[in-house]
Scaffold this motif. Structure first.
Motif, PDB file in Angstrom:
ATOM      1  N   PHE A  83      10.726   1.146  -3.216  1.00  0.00           N
ATOM      2  CA  PHE A  83      10.669   2.642  -2.850  1.00  0.00           C
ATOM      3  C   PHE A  83      11.664   2.492  -1.501  1.00  0.00           C
ATOM      4  CE2 PHE A  83       7.381   0.273  -0.119  1.00  0.00           C
ATOM      5  CZ  PHE A  83       7.532   0.859   0.775  1.00  0.00           C
ATOM      6  N   GLN A  84      11.929   3.757  -0.982  1.00  0.00           N
ATOM      7  CA  GLN A  84      12.683   3.838   0.176  1.00  0.00           C
ATOM      8  C   GLN A  84      12.027   4.057   1.581  1.00  0.00           C
ATOM      9  OE1 GLN A  84      15.064   7.301  -1.721  1.00  0.00           O
ATOM     10  NE2 GLN A  84      16.584   6.407  -0.633  1.00  0.00           N
ATOM     11  N   LEU A  85      12.376   3.116   2.532  1.00  0.00           N
ATOM     12  CA  LEU A  85      12.013   3.508   3.705  1.00  0.00           C
ATOM     13  C   LEU A  85      13.156   4.355   4.476  1.00  0.00           C
ATOM     14  CD1 LEU A  85      10.216   2.504   6.152  1.00  0.00           C
ATOM     15  CD2 LEU A  85      11.608   0.714   6.522  1.00  0.00           C
ATOM     16  N   VAL A  86      12.917   5.688   4.740  1.00  0.00           N
ATOM     17  CA  VAL A  86      13.945   6.438   5.281  1.00  0.00           C
ATOM     18  C   VAL A  86      13.924   6.867   6.573  1.00  0.00           C
ATOM     19  CG1 VAL A  86      13.988   7.597   2.669  1.00  0.00           C
ATOM     20  CG2 VAL A  86      12.489   8.396   4.789  1.00  0.00           C
ATOM     21  N   SER A  87      12.875   6.490   7.564  1.00  0.00           N
ATOM     22  CA  SER A  87      13.067   7.168   8.790  1.00  0.00           C
ATOM     23  C   SER A  87      12.284   6.289   9.694  1.00  0.00           C
ATOM     24  CB  SER A  87      12.557   8.579   8.726  1.00  0.00           C
ATOM     25  OG  SER A  87      11.136   8.448   8.284  1.00  0.00           O
ATOM     26  N   ASN A  88      12.580   6.465  10.892  1.00  0.00           N
ATOM     27  CA  ASN A  88      11.889   5.760  12.299  1.00  0.00           C
ATOM     28  C   ASN A  88      11.692   7.004  12.983  1.00  0.00           C
ATOM     29  OD1 ASN A  88      10.739   3.810  14.076  1.00  0.00           O
ATOM     30  ND2 ASN A  88      12.843   4.099  14.950  1.00  0.00           N
ATOM     31  N   GLN A  89      10.193   7.207  13.820  1.00  0.00           N
ATOM     32  CA  GLN A  89      10.130   8.319  14.644  1.00  0.00           C
ATOM     33  C   GLN A  89      10.051   7.582  16.032  1.00  0.00           C
ATOM     34  OE1 GLN A  89       6.594  11.588  15.440  1.00  0.00           O
ATOM     35  NE2 GLN A  89       7.832  11.604  13.377  1.00  0.00           N
ATOM     36  N   PRO A  90      11.307   7.456  16.828  1.00  0.00           N
ATOM     37  CA  PRO A  90      10.989   7.143  18.222  1.00  0.00           C
ATOM     38  C   PRO A  90      10.872   8.077  19.300  1.00  0.00           C
ATOM     39  CG  PRO A  90      13.075   6.944  17.658  1.00  0.00           C
ATOM     40  CD  PRO A  90      12.523   7.762  16.542  1.00  0.00           C
ATOM     41  N   GLN A  91      10.547   7.939  20.512  1.00  0.00           N
ATOM     42  CA  GLN A  91      10.915   8.757  21.645  1.00  0.00           C
ATOM     43  C   GLN A  91      12.512   8.529  22.159  1.00  0.00           C
ATOM     44  OE1 GLN A  91       9.579   9.416  26.375  1.00  0.00           O
ATOM     45  NE2 GLN A  91       8.704   7.723  25.207  1.00  0.00           N
ATOM     46  N   TYR A  92      13.243   9.669  22.173  1.00  0.00           N
ATOM     47  CA  TYR A  92      14.515   9.606  22.410  1.00  0.00           C
ATOM     48  C   TYR A  92      14.755  10.778  23.276  1.00  0.00           C
ATOM     49  CZ  TYR A  92      19.610   9.046  21.899  1.00  0.00           C
ATOM     50  OH  TYR A  92      20.823   9.070  22.027  1.00  0.00           O
ATOM     51  N   SER A  93      15.453  10.689  24.410  1.00  0.00           N
ATOM     52  CA  SER A  93      16.082  11.971  25.046  1.00  0.00           C
ATOM     53  C   SER A  93      17.175  11.239  26.112  1.00  0.00           C
ATOM     54  CB  SER A  93      14.845  12.365  25.842  1.00  0.00           C
ATOM     55  OG  SER A  93      14.612  11.542  27.009  1.00  0.00           O
ATOM     56  N   ALA A  94      17.858  12.195  26.827  1.00  0.00           N
ATOM     57  CA  ALA A  94      18.881  11.852  27.390  1.00  0.00           C
ATOM     58  C   ALA A  94      18.263  11.051  28.663  1.00  0.00           C
ATOM     59  CB  ALA A  94      19.446  13.058  28.097  1.00  0.00           C
ATOM     60  N   LEU A  95      16.980  11.066  28.794  1.00  0.00           N
ATOM     61  CA  LEU A  95      16.281  10.074  30.062  1.00  0.00           C
ATOM     62  C   LEU A  95      15.862   8.889  29.315  1.00  0.00           C
ATOM     63  CD1 LEU A  95      14.540  12.624  32.047  1.00  0.00           C
ATOM     64  CD2 LEU A  95      16.585  11.072  32.787  1.00  0.00           C
ATOM     65  N   TRP A  96      15.547   8.689  28.043  1.00  0.00           N
ATOM     66  CA  TRP A  96      14.968   7.746  27.247  1.00  0.00           C
ATOM     67  C   TRP A  96      15.899   7.220  26.237  1.00  0.00           C
ATOM     68  CZ3 TRP A  96      10.912   4.826  29.236  1.00  0.00           C
ATOM     69  CH2 TRP A  96      10.318   3.847  28.275  1.00  0.00           C
ATOM     70  N   ARG A  97      16.488   6.186  26.621  1.00  0.00           N
ATOM     71  CA  ARG A  97      17.426   6.048  25.420  1.00  0.00           C
ATOM     72  C   ARG A  97      17.392   4.618  25.052  1.00  0.00           C
ATOM     73  NH1 ARG A  97      22.940   8.355  28.017  1.00  0.00           N
ATOM     74  NH2 ARG A  97      23.851   7.452  26.189  1.00  0.00           N
ATOM     75  N   VAL A  98      16.384   4.019  24.665  1.00  0.00           N
ATOM     76  CA  VAL A  98      16.163   2.645  24.504  1.00  0.00           C
ATOM     77  C   VAL A  98      16.368   2.264  23.161  1.00  0.00           C
ATOM     78  CG1 VAL A  98      14.322   2.316  26.342  1.00  0.00           C
ATOM     79  CG2 VAL A  98      13.746   3.000  23.994  1.00  0.00           C
ATOM     80  N   ILE A  99      16.614   3.152  22.321  1.00  0.00           N
ATOM     81  CA  ILE A  99      16.879   3.027  20.985  1.00  0.00           C
ATOM     82  C   ILE A  99      18.258   2.853  20.544  1.00  0.00           C
ATOM     83  CG2 ILE A  99      14.878   4.139  19.834  1.00  0.00           C
ATOM     84  CD1 ILE A  99      16.686   6.588  19.142  1.00  0.00           C
TER      85      ILE A  99
ATOM     86  N   ALA B  44       0.579  -1.183  -0.078  1.00  0.00           N
ATOM     87  CA  ALA B  44      -0.070  -0.029   0.061  1.00  0.00           C
ATOM     88  C   ALA B  44       0.912   1.306  -0.046  1.00  0.00           C
ATOM     89  CB  ALA B  44      -1.023  -0.219   1.224  1.00  0.00           C
ATOM     90  N   PHE B  45       1.920   1.163   0.767  1.00  0.00           N
ATOM     91  CA  PHE B  45       2.783   2.271   0.811  1.00  0.00           C
ATOM     92  C   PHE B  45       3.716   2.387  -0.579  1.00  0.00           C
ATOM     93  CE2 PHE B  45       3.357   2.011   5.407  1.00  0.00           C
ATOM     94  CZ  PHE B  45       2.632   3.159   5.919  1.00  0.00           C
ATOM     95  N   ALA B  46       3.977   1.335  -1.152  1.00  0.00           N
ATOM     96  CA  ALA B  46       4.550   1.475  -2.589  1.00  0.00           C
ATOM     97  C   ALA B  46       3.436   2.198  -3.563  1.00  0.00           C
ATOM     98  CB  ALA B  46       4.904   0.109  -3.000  1.00  0.00           C
ATOM     99  N   ASP B  47       2.276   1.825  -3.541  1.00  0.00           N
ATOM    100  CA  ASP B  47       1.305   2.229  -4.113  1.00  0.00           C
ATOM    101  C   ASP B  47       1.275   3.807  -4.104  1.00  0.00           C
ATOM    102  OD1 ASP B  47       1.032  -0.106  -5.388  1.00  0.00           O
ATOM    103  OD2 ASP B  47      -0.790  -0.720  -4.452  1.00  0.00           O
ATOM    104  N   ILE B  48       1.123   4.172  -2.978  1.00  0.00           N
ATOM    105  CA  ILE B  48       1.068   5.878  -2.611  1.00  0.00           C
ATOM    106  C   ILE B  48       2.267   6.595  -3.000  1.00  0.00           C
ATOM    107  CG2 ILE B  48       1.170   7.294  -0.848  1.00  0.00           C
ATOM    108  CD1 ILE B  48      -0.669   5.559   0.878  1.00  0.00           C
ATOM    109  N   VAL B  49       3.389   6.043  -2.989  1.00  0.00           N
ATOM    110  CA  VAL B  49       4.585   6.579  -3.521  1.00  0.00           C
ATOM    111  C   VAL B  49       4.488   6.712  -4.901  1.00  0.00           C
ATOM    112  CG1 VAL B  49       7.260   6.450  -3.898  1.00  0.00           C
ATOM    113  CG2 VAL B  49       6.205   5.982  -1.481  1.00  0.00           C
TER     114      VAL B  49
END
Length: 337
Positions: free
Chosen positions: A172-188, A137-142
């Protein structure tokens, strides 16, 4: 002005300070204030804007669309997302099925009043839909030109690897991930970042100030300030609770002299810290008042020396969350009700 970074292994650049309207537009502030803040962001050099269909149950996209009217479309980078329930929240108003993704992109384009979005993101991983269906579905949208690039949010390293493989197969390209990230939350840092670097995927991180805790305004042993995010259920109070412990707040206070020595405010220090990670392309910042943005953008281009980074890490080490397994807990194993 704000610096730019490439998103993943693409030629697409985004402003490293990106404006996000999760808890403000359509809920926390009225439309006129929201529009004024977006215009301030543009004046400060921010050209990347992140929203989602689920924010304020589609209202946030409408407000952002109004705020960007009259701007040169080619000079903007507009991101939105699909997954969480929207509208009347019927059986197909959620998830990453082909139907919901195609309905989702058409609804988002209509609300944003644009012909395409620059980045369309899977807001979570959908365990109940075959990944092949989602990525097709994402490929078709692109291919239809309705989204230029595809990203995801809060996917595990294994999910990123599987999604990347299908995206490559489908052209198509999968270019990004949007995670929670901070100096207190470093799980990625344990698995998501190394896998992303290998695959050519960037992070667009949300909550770089840990829901405002890293601003230093929450004090140990003291009631939370009136009117702050911690008192407003509409603006993420449930997310901030995990950080409102005295041991966390005490550790955060140790950052004040570090920020002063570096010539930065506490919010600037927090945002600059996430931007030191080379896999981070952008830090999402929101604002209910224009002056908040004016402070945040000064983190763009800041380089923290090794001593400052070490001091921050040492101060927060006892309370920072680093368990990589926590990423897998973010996406519901069944469709959200």
């Amino acid at each position: 002005m704000v610096n730019y970074r490439y998103l993943g292994n693409s030629g697409f650049k985004v402003s490293e300070i990106t404006y996000g309207n999760w808890v403000t537009h359509g809920s926390q502030v009225d439309d006129s204030a929201a529009i004024a803040t977006v215009h301030t962001a543009l004046d400060l050099g921010i050209t990347s804007f992140d929203t989602a269909d689920t924010y304020a149950n589609t209202a946030a996209e409408v407000v952002l669309g109004k705020a960007l009217q009259g701007q040169r479309r080619e000079s903007l980078e507009i991101f939105t997302k699909v997954y969480w329930p929207i509208g009347p929240k019927g059986p197909n108003d959620q998830g990453l099925s082909r139907k919901h993704i195609l309905d989702g992109i058409h609804g988002s384009l209509r609300r944003l009043d644009v012909d395409y979005v620059d980045l369309y993101q899977a807001h979570r991983y959908d365990y109940e839909t075959p990944l092949e269906e989602t990525m097709q579905a994402f490929a078709d949208i692109v291919r239809q030109g309705k989204a230029l690039y595809i990203g995801v949010s809060e996917w595990t390293a294994e999910q990123l690897r599987a999604g990347h493989a299908l995206a490559t197969e489908l052209g198509f390209q999968l270019v990004s991930n949007q995670p929670q990230y901070s100096a207190l939350w470093r799980v990625i840092e344990g698995t998501v970042v190394p896998t992303s670097q290998e695959l050519g995927i960037s992070q667009i991180v949300w909550s770089p100030m840990a829901q405002g805790v890293l601003s230093g305004k929450y004090l140990p042993g003291a009631p939370v300030p009136e009117g702050s995010r911690a008192t407003d259920e509409k603006s993420g109070a449930s997310f901030i609770k995990r950080f409102l412990r005295d041991d966390v707040l005490t550790a955060v206070q140790q950052l004040k002299p570090i920020a002063q020595e570096a010539g930065l405010t506490m919010p600037q220090l927090a945002i600059a810290w996430v931007l030191q990670n080379p896999n981070v392309s952008a830090a999402l910042v929101g604002a209910s008042r224009p002056e908040q943005l004016k402070d945040s953008v000064r983190a763009s281009g800041v380089v923290l020396d090794a001593e400052v980074k070490a001091a921050i890490d040492a101060a927060l080490a006892p309370v920072a969350v680093t368990d990589p397994a926590l990423t897998a807990e973010v996406s519901p194993k069944s469709r959200p009700a």
